[in-house]
Write a protein that holds these residues in place. Structure first.
Motif, PDB file in Angstrom:
ATOM      1  N   UNK A  12       0.847  -1.196   0.000  1.00 10.62           N
ATOM      2  CA  UNK A  12       0.000   0.000   0.000  1.00 10.62           C
ATOM      3  C   UNK A  12       0.881   1.244   0.000  1.00 10.62           C
ATOM      4  N   UNK A  13       0.331   2.296  -0.579  1.00  8.10           N
ATOM      5  CA  UNK A  13       1.044   3.562  -0.598  1.00  8.10           C
ATOM      6  C   UNK A  13       0.044   4.697  -0.472  1.00  8.10           C
ATOM      7  N   UNK A  14       0.331   5.648   0.418  1.00 11.86           N
ATOM      8  CA  UNK A  14      -0.565   6.771   0.664  1.00 11.86           C
ATOM      9  C   UNK A  14       0.256   8.062   0.523  1.00 11.86           C
ATOM     10  N   UNK A  15      -0.060   8.827  -0.495  1.00 14.40           N
ATOM     11  CA  UNK A  15       0.648  10.075  -0.764  1.00 14.40           C
ATOM     12  C   UNK A  15      -0.263  11.261  -0.483  1.00 14.40           C
ATOM     13  N   UNK A  16       0.249  12.239   0.223  1.00 15.87           N
ATOM     14  CA  UNK A  16      -0.493  13.468   0.522  1.00 15.87           C
ATOM     15  C   UNK A  16       0.311  14.648  -0.004  1.00 15.87           C
ATOM     16  N   UNK A  17      -0.310  15.397  -0.909  1.00 13.58           N
ATOM     17  CA  UNK A  17       0.356  16.561  -1.494  1.00 13.58           C
ATOM     18  C   UNK A  17       0.152  17.785  -0.596  1.00 13.58           C
ATOM     19  N   UNK A  18       0.975  18.794  -0.783  1.00 18.86           N
ATOM     20  CA  UNK A  18       0.751  20.040  -0.032  1.00 18.86           C
ATOM     21  C   UNK A  18      -0.667  20.562  -0.270  1.00 18.86           C
ATOM     22  N   UNK A  19      -1.332  20.906   0.742  1.00 19.31           N
ATOM     23  CA  UNK A  19      -2.708  21.363   0.626  1.00 19.31           C
ATOM     24  C   UNK A  19      -3.710  20.290   0.989  1.00 19.31           C
ATOM     25  N   UNK A  20      -3.234  19.028   1.122  1.00 17.73           N
ATOM     26  CA  UNK A  20      -4.128  17.967   1.572  1.00 17.73           C
ATOM     27  C   UNK A  20      -4.629  17.021   0.512  1.00 17.73           C
ATOM     28  N   UNK A  21      -4.451  17.360  -0.783  1.00 21.81           N
ATOM     29  CA  UNK A  21      -4.866  16.417  -1.820  1.00 21.81           C
ATOM     30  C   UNK A  21      -4.039  15.133  -1.681  1.00 21.81           C
ATOM     31  N   UNK A  22      -4.667  14.009  -2.002  1.00 20.65           N
ATOM     32  CA  UNK A  22      -3.951  12.764  -1.788  1.00 20.65           C
ATOM     33  C   UNK A  22      -4.299  11.669  -2.779  1.00 20.65           C
ATOM     34  N   UNK A  23      -3.485  10.614  -2.725  1.00 18.91           N
ATOM     35  CA  UNK A  23      -3.715   9.419  -3.555  1.00 18.91           C
ATOM     36  C   UNK A  23      -3.395   8.189  -2.726  1.00 18.91           C
ATOM     37  N   UNK A  24      -4.325   7.240  -2.733  1.00 23.69           N
ATOM     38  CA  UNK A  24      -4.141   5.963  -2.045  1.00 23.69           C
ATOM     39  C   UNK A  24      -4.069   4.866  -3.103  1.00 23.69           C
ATOM     40  N   UNK A  25      -3.061   4.021  -2.979  1.00 21.29           N
ATOM     41  CA  UNK A  25      -2.919   2.914  -3.919  1.00 21.29           C
ATOM     42  C   UNK A  25      -2.679   1.615  -3.147  1.00 21.29           C
ATOM     43  N   UNK A  26      -3.169   0.528  -3.717  1.00 22.43           N
ATOM     44  CA  UNK A  26      -2.897  -0.794  -3.128  1.00 22.43           C
ATOM     45  C   UNK A  26      -2.708  -1.810  -4.243  1.00 22.43           C
ATOM     46  N   UNK A  27      -1.864  -2.789  -3.940  1.00 21.98           N
ATOM     47  CA  UNK A  27      -1.545  -3.856  -4.893  1.00 21.98           C
ATOM     48  C   UNK A  27      -1.618  -5.176  -4.138  1.00 21.98           C
ATOM     49  N   UNK A  28      -2.349  -6.123  -4.689  1.00 24.37           N
ATOM     50  CA  UNK A  28      -2.433  -7.455  -4.084  1.00 24.37           C
ATOM     51  C   UNK A  28      -2.303  -8.502  -5.183  1.00 24.37           C
ATOM     52  N   UNK A  29      -1.429  -9.477  -4.968  1.00 25.45           N
ATOM     53  CA  UNK A  29      -1.293 -10.602  -5.902  1.00 25.45           C
ATOM     54  C   UNK A  29      -1.433 -11.894  -5.118  1.00 25.45           C
ATOM     55  N   UNK A  30      -2.370 -12.735  -5.538  1.00 22.65           N
ATOM     56  CA  UNK A  30      -2.548 -14.071  -4.968  1.00 22.65           C
ATOM     57  C   UNK A  30      -2.102 -15.080  -6.013  1.00 22.65           C
TER      58      UNK A  30
END
Length: 381
Positions: free
Chosen positions: A354-372
């Motif tokens: 998982x990765x959670x990025x927050x830009x200046x000002x509060x905008x953000x992006x959440x990403x997740x990767x799962x492989x079974x």
């Protein structure tokens, strides 16, 4: 005058010729019937048969052991000397040279009507026996030492059939074993971009299943897998990607964009002419667990129009919707869980990041990767 003519006289006169012929024929018939009755009399000899036969279990590995039982009986009219009853696996219910002989047992002297039985005798199936389904035969007087009144009724077929399977491969404690690998990997990508002021919100989801095969090497250390490496020889992928986005071009001008893309494709297994591969590092010591399948492919791309009721200065199209297969690519290390069966024939793992990025000002992006992933490993013998 012949004896027949004398025998057919009636009161000193010869019978008429017609009656004489009839009488002669009747005499011949009676003579023949008498001879036939004499030859049809049962011969006073022994007659060995298998009255019953059983086998357990119904499935056995080549080189394994079966339990067989039989009842051998003398149904003849004379005592039978010692004999041998033999067991075999047959493909056609008939004793022939193609049968797999399992063994035999001694049968004691049997008086007429007597029987000799064994309940569960252990017999071994030869390791070289071809896998398949067989009939179990038990044949009395297998060595043909007893002269019987009937030599064609010695064998009996068990009601239960026997399935012989290939002998399990024995992995070495230490060393490398060449293997074939087939893989099924489900890859799920989730991405959510959003603004703190609520002017835009975008969700992208992708679900792709990889089916592939290849060959490689399994390294064992201390009787446990240390690592597995392989090269792909063929792979396909299929999946679905979705997009849902909302936003405002300016206050009072909202827009939405939604799309769904389903595709399947053949995945290239070479990169610039070099075969692509995969690898698994097992927790066989204190080494870090890692799984890679080194395949990446874009299955398809689709344009997604914006829907709005006002003049949208951002344009009529959203960024294209893309469905792709890819291994883990982020800079942060993923987490793994991994396991394998006792015979190392199947390896399962889950890779998640998982990765959670927050830009200046509060905008953000959440990403997740799962492989079974599920790998089926077969030794090349």
């Amino acid at each position: 005058m012949s004896g027949a003519e004398r025998a057919l006289r009636v009161e000193g006169e010869l019978m008429p010729r017609r009656l004489w012929v009839l009488g002669l024929g009747l005499g011949l018939v009676m003579t023949m019937l008498g001879a036939g009755s004499a030859s049809a009399a049962p011969k006073k000899r022994p007659d060995l048969v298998v009255a019953a036969v059983s086998v357990t279990p119904g499935k056995v590995v080549a080189g394994g052991v079966l339990k067989v039982g039989d009842t051998t009986r003398n149904k003849g009219r004379k005592k039978a000397k010692r004999s041998v009853t033999r067991y075999a696996l047959s493909a056609n219910k008939k004793w022939d040279k193609k049968d797999v002989v399992l063994g035999s047992r001694a049968v004691k002297v049997l008086k007429p009507g007597k029987k000799h039985a064994v309940k569960a005798r252990s017999v071994r199936v030869a390791a070289a026996t071809r896998p398949g389904t067989y009939w179990l035969l038990a044949c009395a007087d297998a060595k043909k030492k007893v002269r019987e009144s009937n030599e064609r009724n010695n064998c009996r077929v068990a009601k239960r059939r026997v399935t012989v399977t290939k002998k399990a491969f024995s992995w070495p404690k230490v060393g490398m074993v060449k293997v074939n690998v087939s893989a099924v990997v489900d890859v799920r990508l989730r991405s959510h971009s959003h603004s703190t002021d609520g002017l835009w919100d975008t969700k992208r989801n992708s679900d792709v299943r990889l089916n592939g095969k290849g060959s490689g090497w399994l390294l064992l250390e201390g009787g446990k897998p240390e690592s597995l490496t392989w090269q792909w020889s063929g792979a396909t992928a299929a999946g679905t990607a979705t997009l849902h986005a909302v936003g405002e071009a300016f206050p009072g001008c909202p827009w939405t964009a939604s799309g769904k893309l389903t595709r399947s494709a053949t995945v290239p297994t070479t990169m610039n002419g070099v075969p692509e591969g995969g690898s698994v590092t097992f927790p066989a010591s204190k080494k870090k667990i890692g799984v890679e399948f080194h395949l990446q492919h874009t299955l398809g791309t689709q344009a997604v129009p914006r829907e709005t009721n006002c003049a949208d200065p951002m344009g009529p199209m959203s960024p294209p919707l893309t469905l792709e297969l890819r291994p883990y690519w982020w800079f942060k290390d993923p987490t793994y869980t991994i396991g394998w069966t006792n015979d190392f024939s199947k390896i399962t793992w889950r890779e998640h990041g998982e990765q959670h990025d927050v830009a200046p000002g509060g905008d953000g992006q959440d990403q997740s990767y799962t492989a079974d992933g599920v790998l089926t490993v077969t030794p090349v013998t």
